[in-house]
Motif scaffolding. Structure first.
Motif, short mmCIF file in Angstrom:
data_model
loop_
_atom_site.label_atom_id
_atom_site.label_comp_id
_atom_site.label_asym_id
_atom_site.label_seq_id
_atom_site.Cartn_x
_atom_site.Cartn_y
_atom_site.Cartn_z
N LYS A 38 5.55 -13.28 -0.39
CA LYS A 38 6.12 -12.71 -1.61
C LYS A 38 5.33 -11.53 -2.15
N PHE A 39 4.01 -11.67 -2.28
CA PHE A 39 3.22 -10.58 -2.85
C PHE A 39 3.28 -9.34 -1.97
N TYR A 40 3.30 -9.55 -0.67
CA TYR A 40 3.39 -8.42 0.25
C TYR A 40 4.75 -7.74 0.12
N ASP A 41 5.80 -8.55 0.01
CA ASP A 41 7.15 -8.01 -0.15
C ASP A 41 7.28 -7.24 -1.46
N LEU A 42 6.69 -7.76 -2.53
CA LEU A 42 6.76 -7.08 -3.82
C LEU A 42 6.18 -5.67 -3.75
N LEU A 43 5.11 -5.52 -2.98
CA LEU A 43 4.48 -4.21 -2.85
C LEU A 43 5.05 -3.41 -1.68
N GLN A 51 -6.86 -2.12 2.34
CA GLN A 51 -7.05 -2.02 0.89
C GLN A 51 -6.47 -0.71 0.35
N GLU A 52 -6.61 0.35 1.11
CA GLU A 52 -6.07 1.65 0.68
C GLU A 52 -4.54 1.61 0.64
N GLN A 53 -3.92 0.95 1.61
CA GLN A 53 -2.46 0.82 1.62
C GLN A 53 -1.98 -0.03 0.45
N ILE A 54 -2.72 -1.07 0.13
CA ILE A 54 -2.37 -1.93 -1.01
C ILE A 54 -2.44 -1.13 -2.30
N LYS A 55 -3.52 -0.38 -2.45
CA LYS A 55 -3.71 0.43 -3.66
C LYS A 55 -2.60 1.46 -3.82
N LYS A 56 -2.27 2.14 -2.73
CA LYS A 56 -1.23 3.17 -2.77
C LYS A 56 0.14 2.56 -3.08
N ALA A 57 0.45 1.44 -2.41
CA ALA A 57 1.73 0.78 -2.63
C ALA A 57 1.84 0.27 -4.06
N TYR A 58 0.75 -0.29 -4.59
CA TYR A 58 0.77 -0.80 -5.96
C TYR A 58 1.04 0.34 -6.95
N ARG A 59 0.33 1.42 -6.80
CA ARG A 59 0.52 2.55 -7.73
C ARG A 59 1.95 3.08 -7.70
N LYS A 60 2.51 3.19 -6.51
CA LYS A 60 3.89 3.68 -6.37
C LYS A 60 4.87 2.72 -7.02
N LYS A 61 4.70 1.42 -6.73
CA LYS A 61 5.62 0.42 -7.27
C LYS A 61 5.46 0.29 -8.78
N ALA A 62 4.23 0.29 -9.26
CA ALA A 62 3.98 0.16 -10.70
C ALA A 62 4.58 1.34 -11.46
N LYS A 63 4.47 2.51 -10.89
CA LYS A 63 5.03 3.70 -11.53
C LYS A 63 6.55 3.61 -11.62
N SER A 64 7.19 3.18 -10.54
CA SER A 64 8.65 3.12 -10.53
C SER A 64 9.20 1.98 -11.39
N LEU A 65 8.42 0.90 -11.54
CA LEU A 65 8.90 -0.26 -12.29
C LEU A 65 8.36 -0.33 -13.72
N ALA A 86 0.48 -8.95 -10.75
CA ALA A 86 -0.10 -10.20 -10.23
C ALA A 86 -0.34 -10.09 -8.72
N ALA A 87 0.62 -9.51 -8.01
CA ALA A 87 0.46 -9.32 -6.57
C ALA A 87 -0.75 -8.45 -6.28
N ASN A 88 -0.89 -7.39 -7.02
CA ASN A 88 -2.02 -6.49 -6.82
C ASN A 88 -3.34 -7.18 -7.11
N GLU A 89 -3.39 -7.97 -8.17
CA GLU A 89 -4.63 -8.66 -8.54
C GLU A 89 -5.11 -9.58 -7.42
N VAL A 90 -4.19 -10.23 -6.75
CA VAL A 90 -4.57 -11.14 -5.66
C VAL A 90 -4.89 -10.36 -4.39
N LEU A 91 -4.03 -9.42 -4.03
CA LEU A 91 -4.20 -8.75 -2.74
C LEU A 91 -5.34 -7.75 -2.71
N LYS A 92 -5.73 -7.22 -3.85
CA LYS A 92 -6.82 -6.24 -3.84
C LYS A 92 -8.20 -6.90 -3.73
N ASP A 93 -8.27 -8.18 -4.02
CA ASP A 93 -9.53 -8.91 -3.92
C ASP A 93 -9.55 -9.67 -2.59
N PRO A 94 -10.47 -9.32 -1.69
CA PRO A 94 -10.49 -9.96 -0.37
C PRO A 94 -10.57 -11.49 -0.40
#
Length: 103
Positions: A38-43, A51-65, A86-94
């Motif tokens: 789910k968290f991966y799908d959300l982003l 980690q860089e892909q997660i950060k980039k995807a989060y910023r893009k999704k957060a901006k649009s939503l 919430a997805a970002n908080e979990v996925l950005k922390d190894p």
């Protein structure tokens, strides 16, 4: 999902309640299985995302939503935005990510 966070953050529930689980009283660990995709799908990323892909995807999704961009549907987008956060908080922390993936 509650057991995931309880296990990860030490459980215990409310302060002063000793973290005891009594049958039928707040032990919701069997309520629903965790969807570890789910968290991966959300982003919009794969499970092996960096980690860089997660950060980039989060910023893009957060901006649009962001709810401010959707004043006519503020509540709907507020909820979506919080899910993405919430997805970002979990996925950005190894460590959190590894635990999330484990379940």
């Amino acid at each position: 999902m509650a057991f995931f966070f309880n296990d990860f953050f030490g459980g215990g529930g409310m302060p002063g309640h000793g973290g005891h689980h009594y049958p039928g009283h707040g032990d919701d660990s069997d309520d629903e299985p965790i969807d570890t995709q789910k968290f991966y799908d959300l982003l919009g990323i794969e499970k092996d995302a960096t980690q860089e892909q997660i950060k980039k995807a989060y910023r893009k999704k957060a901006k649009s939503l962001h709810p401010d961009r959707h004043p006519d549907e503020h509540e709907k987008y507020q909820e979506l935005f919080q899910e993405v956060q919430a997805a970002n908080e979990v996925l950005k922390d190894p460590q959190k990510r590894a635990l999330y993936d484990k379940f």
